[in-house]
Each structure stands twice: as C-alpha cells, then as structure tokens.
Design an enzyme around this catalytic site. Structure first.
Site, PDB file in Angstrom:
ATOM      1  N   GLU A 219       0.822  -1.214   0.000  1.00  0.00           N
ATOM      2  CA  GLU A 219       0.000   0.000   0.000  1.00  0.00           C
ATOM      3  C   GLU A 219       0.854   1.262   0.000  1.00  0.00           C
ATOM      4  OE1 GLU A 219      -3.058  -0.091   2.969  1.00  0.00           O
ATOM      5  OE2 GLU A 219      -4.061  -1.765   2.001  1.00  0.00           O
ATOM      6  N   LYS A 350     -15.626  -1.605   2.968  1.00  0.00           N
ATOM      7  CA  LYS A 350     -14.966  -2.029   1.730  1.00  0.00           C
ATOM      8  C   LYS A 350     -16.045  -2.679   0.874  1.00  0.00           C
ATOM      9  CE  LYS A 350     -10.537  -3.398   3.870  1.00  0.00           C
ATOM     10  NZ  LYS A 350      -9.905  -4.555   4.578  1.00  0.00           N
TER      11      LYS A 350
END
Ligand code: PGA
Ligand code: ZN
Length: 430
Positions: A219, A350
């Site tokens: 990330e 999410k």
C-alpha cells in the site's frame, strides 16, 4: 429515461499485477459508465467470495475469465433494458441471480463490477458527478434505518499508511499498518501536504537509523525490519515532530492491527518470542492507547472474538475509536451484531467485502443509526478506479483509508478527493 443496452467485461491488472475485472455499462441513451474491482490480501473470513479461474496456466490460477464469461452469459441478459438509475432494483436482481449468501456462484468481484459501473453510467445519464448521484442513493436506501441528520457530502479525514507489516510486508512486524491522521489540518489540501511531508521525513529518519527507507510495501508504506509495532509508532511520532507538526495535537496515529492473521487459535503472535493470550492482548491494546496519541485501533482482536471486542470497547478511552474490518466485513448482520454487543464504534467499509453498492450503503446506514463512525477503505490490491473516494464523500464518512501517499493506485484516490473538495466547497460548504 435510459436503459441498459450492453455490458462489457474485461480482465485487467491491479496494483499487484493480479487480474481483476473491469466492467462497462452502456445505455440506450448513449451514456456509459466503467468501474474496476479491487482485491484484498488480508481478507476476513466473513467476506463475500471472489471468483477466480483456478487455471494454473493463466496468471497462476488468479484469472477472472470465468467471471467475465458469467457476466456476459448470465448477468447481461438479466439486466438488459433495466432503468440504469434504478440502482437498488439492479443490485437486488444481482443478489438474487447469484443466490448464495457469500456471492460464491457469480463472485463478489463480478457482481460489484456491474453494480459500480451501473452507478457511474447513472451519474452520466443525470449529468451529475458520481458523488452527487451516490449521495442521493445514500439518502434513499430501501429497508434501512432512518437518517437522523441530513448528512451533506463532506471530505473525510484520511488515515494514511506510513509503515506496513503483516500480510502487506511479509517477514516484517506482525501488525499490518501504522498510519498518520492529520486531525487538525484546516482543510483537505493541507492534510495532504502534511501527510506527504511526514512520509518524506519518515523515509529520511529510517535511513538515518540504518533502516530501509526507500522500498515500499503493497500500500506504499515503508516496510523496514523493526523490532515491533511500538518501534514503528515511535518512529512515526518522531517523523511527525521533525516535520514541524505536533504529534497528539496536529496529527494522531492509527493502527490497523489485523490480528486475525497472527492469531493461532490460543495466542496472538506479535513476534517470534512474543505471544499474548486474549486477556493480555486486551491489556496491550489499552496500554498502546495510553502510551501513544492513538486515534483508532482496527482489528486489535481476531474476527470471531466478539465478547473480547466488547470488553476492550469498555476499557478503551471513549475518544479512541475501535474499528471493525475483518470482524464486520461490511456485512449488515455482522454490524447489527456488533452494535447489539457494543463490540466496536466504527466500521471499515470495503465494497467488495459485500459485493453491491446497495448492500454497502445499507450497512453504513445501520452503523449511522447506532451512532458509529464509517471509514471507507481501499484494498491492498487497487487500480486507477476512484469510486471509493466518491462513496466516502457522498456518505459524509468520517474517515478514509487509501494507503500511503505514494503509488498511483493510491494517489488516484487522494487526487480525486482534491477535485471533490473543490466541488463540496462550492456547493455544500461555501
Ligand atoms: P486488505 O487490507 O485489502 O489486504 O484486506 C486492508 C485492511 O486490512 O484494512
Ligand atoms: Zn484492516
């Protein structure tokens, strides 16, 4: 009026070079929309299922050609001629067509690609930005608790990944993310400048200490070899300070513990020689919140430890948010259970954990009705798709978790928030 004329799906690649699905929805009016589905690595057991080919000859079994095939063969004829702005009816049909609780037949990736591309096309048809369309949907979710406030669109506060471990930087610390939260920034562009400043300073600090300060993890956070997460928090604390900002006042620290991935059935394995019982882990989480300027802890306990979560919630200071990711999986029944047990006070959102936009919005409405915070999150496998940034703004989410301020799949979202910030300033917050 504009009806769905055609769906097109293709296999494209995500930020890990892993196949994922891109979907286009074309309408009778000539308008169209497109979306790409993200993919997680540290997934919760309760998440909706991704459909992957399992063909070892093609991307080591990770291909999504079967998902594409199912989309063309089953979903396209079923949604053809539906009104593209009728998101809730389309999502309902997608859920029924799949017919399994975990979207195991068509795949959550297949279903979400269609659901999001429909939303993009519908925004085009109405001639409005995506976040405005999503905001209207957010206000009118069927079978959802009433909204007590108007919730006008708002730019969320970023939680930005600075140091990575866990499944995003294997072989490093057990804890997955140590993040910076620029809580006192007067506006979003300033928050972003602070975050980049801290990230650069942290890189220099790591190099000065003889640690890896160049290479980044999945990330975009640094992945140095550290003793443990306490060292990571201390390094971030210093980097904030050296950036001319006040840790604990200007900038807070968030931690995504992602502990399900180092829970061995009896103990939390925080290091080779560091094993904690559930009781000790609760105490450790409370100590972290006392020692450091922590704004939130995510998944500090494993994903089925409901009563331990409730005990930790009672012991944590009220200003420290307890966020459920793997615990809740963006699923309405799990959030409902969490609310009843008072197991957390925030949900990580999410969309691919549940599979449709409507279900995501319903989960967020349940969280809102309980007074919980919503933190909209990217996945570790991302693309140039920025839908999640629009979702966060549309639903006035308190937080957004995109990853670090490097790597284009992350910056696509941070940059989209810069555009949305201008629009929110102009129309909602002049
Ligand atoms: P994932 O990580 O996308 O790999 O699940 C993100 C998170 O745990 O928050
Ligand atoms: Zn997480």
């Amino acid at each position: 009026m504009s009806r769905i004329r055609q769906l097109i799906a293709r296999e494209v690649l995500d930020s890990r070079g892993k196949p994922t699905l891109e979907v286009e929805v074309h309408c009778t009016s000539g308008h169209w929309g497109r979306a790409i589905v993200p993919s997680g690595a540290s997934t919760g057991g309760g998440e909706a299922r991704e459909l992957r080919d399992q063909n070892p000859q093609w991307y080591e079994g990770q291909g999504v050609q079967r998902a594409r095939e199912l989309l063309h063969r089953e979903i396209a004829p079923a949604v053809k001629n539906m009104e593209v702005t009728d998101q809730f009816a389309i999502d309902k049909l997608l859920v029924e067509l799949d017919g399994t609780p975990e979207k195991g037949r068509l795949g959550a990736n297949t279903v979400l690609g269609v659901s999001l591309a429909v939303a993009h096309a519908a925004a085009q048809v109405q001639g409005c930005p995506l976040f405005v369309h999503l905001h209207r949907l957010w206000l009118s979710v069927p079978e959802a608790p009433e909204l007590s406030d108007p919730w006008p669109p708002k730019i969320p506060l970023p939680q930005t990944n600075m140091i990575s471990g866990g499944l995003h930087a294997p072989g490093r610390m057990a804890v997955q993310d140590v993040l910076a939260v620029p809580q006192a920034a007067p506006d979003y562009p300033t928050a972003l400048e602070w975050l980049v400043r801290i990230h650069r300073q942290l890189g220099r600090l790591l190099v000065q200490r003889g640690l890896e300060g160049h290479l980044v993890a999945d990330e975009g956070g640094y992945g140095p070899q550290l003793k443990d997460h306490r060292q990571a928090i201390e390094l971030l604390y210093q980097a904030i300070h050296q950036s001319g900002l006040r840790p604990g006042e200007d900038v807070l620290v968030a931690v995504d513990v992602a502990s399900s991935h180092f829970w061995n059935g009896t103990h939390y394995r925080l290091g080779p020689q560091w094993l904690l019982t559930p009781e000790e882990m609760i105490q450790h989480a409370v100590e972290l919140a006392q020692l450091y300027p922590i704004s939130s802890l995510e998944d500090p306990l494993h994903e089925e430890a409901w009563s331990d979560w409730a005990r930790l919630r009672r012991q944590l200071p009220p200003q420290v948010d307890l966020i459920g990711d793997d615990l809740l999986c963006t699923q309405a029944p799990r959030v409902q259970k969490g609310v009843e047990l008072q197991a957390a006070n925030a949900v990580l959102v999410k969309m691919n954990q549940v599979g449709t936009l409507s279900e995501t919005l319903r989960t967020m409405r349940i969280a809102r009705a309980a007074g919980w915070k919503c933190i909209v999150s990217a996945r570790s496998g991302e693309t140039e798709d920025t839908t999640m940034a629009d979702l966060a703004v549309a639903t006035a989410a308190e937080g957004i978790k995109i990853g670090s301020v490097t790597r284009s799949e992350r910056l696509a979202k941070y940059n989209q928030l810069l555009r949305l910030w201008e629009q929110v300033q102009r129309h909602w917050n002049p």
